[in-house]
Design a protein around this motif. Structure first.
Motif, PDB file in Angstrom:
ATOM      1  N   ASP A 172      24.477  57.752  49.946  1.00  0.00           N
ATOM      2  CA  ASP A 172      23.239  58.498  49.598  1.00  0.00           C
ATOM      3  C   ASP A 172      23.117  59.763  50.447  1.00  0.00           C
ATOM      4  OD1 ASP A 172      22.574  56.638  47.695  1.00  0.00           O
ATOM      5  OD2 ASP A 172      21.238  55.483  49.044  1.00  0.00           O
ATOM      6  N   LEU A 173      23.464  59.534  51.695  1.00  0.00           N
ATOM      7  CA  LEU A 173      23.393  60.697  52.605  1.00  0.00           C
ATOM      8  C   LEU A 173      24.362  61.784  52.180  1.00  0.00           C
ATOM      9  CD1 LEU A 173      22.200  61.950  55.166  1.00  0.00           C
ATOM     10  CD2 LEU A 173      23.973  60.764  56.488  1.00  0.00           C
ATOM     11  N   VAL A 174      25.547  61.335  51.789  1.00  0.00           N
ATOM     12  CA  VAL A 174      26.554  62.337  51.331  1.00  0.00           C
ATOM     13  C   VAL A 174      26.070  63.039  50.100  1.00  0.00           C
ATOM     14  CG1 VAL A 174      28.885  62.543  50.392  1.00  0.00           C
ATOM     15  CG2 VAL A 174      28.499  61.129  52.380  1.00  0.00           C
ATOM     16  N   LEU A 175      25.463  62.257  49.198  1.00  0.00           N
ATOM     17  CA  LEU A 175      24.968  62.867  47.957  1.00  0.00           C
ATOM     18  C   LEU A 175      23.852  63.868  48.249  1.00  0.00           C
ATOM     19  CD1 LEU A 175      24.917  59.694  45.597  1.00  0.00           C
ATOM     20  CD2 LEU A 175      26.475  61.655  45.513  1.00  0.00           C
ATOM     21  N   ILE A 176      22.998  63.466  49.203  1.00  0.00           N
ATOM     22  CA  ILE A 176      21.894  64.382  49.558  1.00  0.00           C
ATOM     23  C   ILE A 176      22.450  65.657  50.155  1.00  0.00           C
ATOM     24  CG2 ILE A 176      19.916  64.692  51.091  1.00  0.00           C
ATOM     25  CD1 ILE A 176      19.385  61.633  50.756  1.00  0.00           C
ATOM     26  N   LEU A 177      23.415  65.498  51.053  1.00  0.00           N
ATOM     27  CA  LEU A 177      24.017  66.693  51.692  1.00  0.00           C
ATOM     28  C   LEU A 177      24.729  67.546  50.660  1.00  0.00           C
ATOM     29  CD1 LEU A 177      25.434  65.125  55.012  1.00  0.00           C
ATOM     30  CD2 LEU A 177      23.482  66.689  54.761  1.00  0.00           C
ATOM     31  N   SER A 178      25.415  66.848  49.780  1.00  0.00           N
ATOM     32  CA  SER A 178      26.121  67.608  48.728  1.00  0.00           C
ATOM     33  C   SER A 178      25.135  68.392  47.868  1.00  0.00           C
ATOM     34  CB  SER A 178      26.955  66.642  47.866  1.00  0.00           C
ATOM     35  OG  SER A 178      27.917  65.977  48.624  1.00  0.00           O
ATOM     36  N   GLY A 179      24.011  67.750  47.558  1.00  0.00           N
ATOM     37  CA  GLY A 179      22.987  68.451  46.752  1.00  0.00           C
ATOM     38  C   GLY A 179      22.437  69.666  47.465  1.00  0.00           C
ATOM     39  N   ILE A 180      22.205  69.416  48.780  1.00  0.00           N
ATOM     40  CA  ILE A 180      21.680  70.548  49.572  1.00  0.00           C
ATOM     41  C   ILE A 180      22.675  71.707  49.581  1.00  0.00           C
ATOM     42  CG2 ILE A 180      21.015  71.290  51.884  1.00  0.00           C
ATOM     43  CD1 ILE A 180      19.901  68.417  52.332  1.00  0.00           C
ATOM     44  N   ILE A 181      23.953  71.328  49.733  1.00  0.00           N
ATOM     45  CA  ILE A 181      25.009  72.379  49.776  1.00  0.00           C
ATOM     46  C   ILE A 181      25.081  73.110  48.456  1.00  0.00           C
ATOM     47  CG2 ILE A 181      27.488  72.751  49.951  1.00  0.00           C
ATOM     48  CD1 ILE A 181      27.555  70.416  52.004  1.00  0.00           C
ATOM     49  N   VAL A 182      25.022  72.298  47.367  1.00  0.00           N
ATOM     50  CA  VAL A 182      25.099  72.921  46.021  1.00  0.00           C
ATOM     51  C   VAL A 182      23.917  73.860  45.810  1.00  0.00           C
ATOM     52  CG1 VAL A 182      24.964  72.431  43.557  1.00  0.00           C
ATOM     53  CG2 VAL A 182      26.441  71.062  45.016  1.00  0.00           C
ATOM     54  N   VAL A 183      22.739  73.376  46.189  1.00  0.00           N
ATOM     55  CA  VAL A 183      21.536  74.229  46.041  1.00  0.00           C
ATOM     56  C   VAL A 183      21.682  75.484  46.884  1.00  0.00           C
ATOM     57  CG1 VAL A 183      19.061  74.364  46.493  1.00  0.00           C
ATOM     58  CG2 VAL A 183      20.027  72.286  45.485  1.00  0.00           C
ATOM     59  N   GLY A 184      22.179  75.296  48.127  1.00  0.00           N
ATOM     60  CA  GLY A 184      22.387  76.478  49.000  1.00  0.00           C
ATOM     61  C   GLY A 184      23.357  77.463  48.390  1.00  0.00           C
TER      62      GLY A 184
END
Length: 549
Positions: A7-19
């Motif tokens: 979940d944490l990886v997915l959240i970080l990935s989402g943040i990165i994608v949004v960034g």
């Protein structure tokens, strides 16, 4: 645990994608902004280029690279404008090099232009000069300058070229006109300086603005400049500025003013006529100056005094003469008359004292029945008045008065008008008629004589001859009309003495015998013997009678 990591990886990935998405959007926005700025920069540059292309002057530009380049002089780009290509007629148009431009000018101008450009590129020195194009009367004004930013970043060196052929031609024409004007002004200056009288010009403040050489001499100054600087006036013997006062009157009245005054010049006193004549400065009715000048009237005044004295003496002489004299002035008024005039025309003193006109005089003597018979009195009056406007020489005629008198009238110009002289010649004409009658009677007696007769006056000129004389010597009337002398008369007889050995000796003998009153005989070539009988009268006249045998 694994689920939490995932979940944490997915959240970080989402943040990165949004960034990343945000970064991409921001970069696209920045790219769009820069493109937008570049568009306007390019558009402004194109506008500036078009403005330069449409300029009246053509230019040649040396464009420098960025200053970061080690040696910017090696990377200079040349740029020729379309207008310059048109002005100079460059074959390669905007692709023309600077050397092609310099080749268009004469050698000296080309060398000078290259030197200007060198100094501009090396030291940034601006220049401006006029150059001549080969093969014609075309002139170009070249002026160069350096273009750089406010932070001294070097952009380019630019040389502007302007075709000034028309202006140069116009300047040449104006120069010629200026020279002609200078020549005319010098001529006018020489003309006024050549005048014997002082001449000057005043401005609107009545200060002396221009003078001639004679003014400087009369003012006692060294130069025209000194006179003008100090506005030196010519004063009368009392030191009064009469010219300035007269100029004030002329300026105020707007009419020419004149004044006579005495002035000491070179130790002598002279009489001068002073004139101040107003004029409008630059056709401005509110600005009035004057032109002044002096005229030496000394001799004229002497002549006037002498004339008045002589005129008075002349009138006094006319006053006591027996001939009737009258002077009518230019307005036909009676100016002078003597007693003989009044007596001749039966005029009283009261009429004379009223200084009547010539027509009043004519009307008066008409009432006295002293005018000749006139059919058209109006025409007669017009003819009489015409002498006051067109008489240039003596005119004479005879007036036949109803009382039987004949008046010899003379009309002649006079300084005061027309002078009329009337002389009663009735007795003289009667005597002449009697003399003519006596002469005709004498001629008739001579023509009826059978002998040839001639009569000479005391001056030995022929006075009378008869027909018998002309027939005797075979002469025509025209040979006797000019009253020939005795010597000529004898010469006319030469044709009848061709056998004489020495005609001059015979001619002398004939003259001697006639002048001595001795009778003698002549034998002509036709064997006719003529008895010559000269008779000398008490008054010296001679009558010669020729009798044939």
């Amino acid at each position: 645990m694994n689920v939490q990591v995932l979940d944490l990886v997915l959240i970080l990935s989402g943040i990165i994608v949004v960034g990343l998405l945000i970064s991409i959007i921001f970069l696209q926005y920045r790219i769009y902004t820069y493109k937008h700025k570049i568009y306007f920069i390019r558009r402004d540059r194109e506008r500036c280029n078009e403005l330069l292309f449409t300029a009246k002057d053509g230019y040649f530009c040396f464009v420098y690279p960025d200053q970061k380049v080690k040696d910017p002089q090696k990377n200079i780009k040349e740029k020729c404008s379309r207008r310059l290509a048109v002005i100079l007629g460059l074959k390669n148009g905007t692709a023309s090099s600077f050397s092609e431009i310099t080749n268009l000018f004469y050698k000296d101008d080309a060398v000078r232009l290259k030197k200007y450009v060198t100094l501009l590129q090396q030291e940034g020195l601006a220049f401006e000069d006029i150059l001549t194009i080969k093969g014609g009367e075309r002139f170009v004004c070249a002026y160069g300058s350096r273009v750089q930013s406010t932070d001294n970043n070097l952009y380019c060196d630019i040389i502007w070229f302007r075709d000034i052929s028309a202006q140069t031609a116009q300047i040449d024409v104006l120069k010629q006109e200026i020279e002609q004007i200078k020549y005319k002004v010098k001529q006018l200056e020489n003309m006024v300086d050549g005048l014997d009288s002082p001449l000057w010009l005043r401005d609107e403040n009545l200060n002396i603005a221009l003078v001639n050489k004679k003014y400087v001499e009369y003012a006692g100054n060294k130069s025209k400049e000194e006179v003008i600087e100090h506005s030196v006036e010519i004063n009368n013997n009392k030191g009064e500025a009469v010219a300035f006062a007269l100029a004030q009157a002329a300026q105020k009245s707007k009419k020419k003013q004149k004044k006579s005054f005495n002035l000491v010049h070179q130790g002598n006193v002279y009489n001068y006529a002073l004139y101040e004549n107003p004029y409008f400065l630059d056709d401005d009715l509110d600005k009035i100056g004057t032109v002044g000048y002096l005229v030496n009237n000394t001799e004229l005044e002497k002549a006037k005094r002498n004339f008045r004295i002589n005129q008075n003496n002349h009138l006094e002489i006319l006053g006591v003469l027996g001939t009737a004299f009258a002077i009518f002035d230019e307005k036909t008024n009676l100016y002078f008359s003597n007693a003989s005039f009044r007596n001749l025309w039966n005029l009283d003193n009261e009429f004379i004292e009223k200084t009547p006109t010539y027509m009043q005089f004519i009307e008066t003597i008409r009432q006295h029945n002293l005018l000749p018979a006139i059919s058209d009195f109006k025409t007669f009056k017009d003819e009489e008045l015409s002498v006051f406007s067109g008489l240039w020489k003596i005119k004479e005629d005879l007036l036949y008065i109803p009382d039987g008198r004949t008046i010899h009238r003379f009309r002649m110009p006079h300084p005061n008008g027309i002078i009329f002289a009337y002389e009663d010649v009735s007795d003289r004409l009667a005597t002449m008629r009697r003399l003519n009658d006596l002469t005709s009677m004498q001629q008739g007696i001579l023509d009826n004589l059978s002998d040839s007769v001639i009569i000479l006056g005391a001056n030995q000129r022929l006075k009378f001859y008869n027909r018998a004389y002309l027939k005797l010597w075979g002469l025509d009337y025209d040979k006797m009309e000019d009253e020939p002398k005795l010597e000529t008369i004898i010469e006319q007889q030469k044709l009848f003495f061709s056998n004489v050995a020495d005609w001059n000796e015979l001619k002398k003998a004939l003259l001697d015998n006639i002048l001595a009153g001795r009778k003698f005989n002549l034998l002509r070539d036709d064997n006719m013997t003529i008895n010559v009988s000269p008779q000398i009268f008490y008054d010296g006249s001679i009558m010669i009678t020729y009798t044939t045998k």
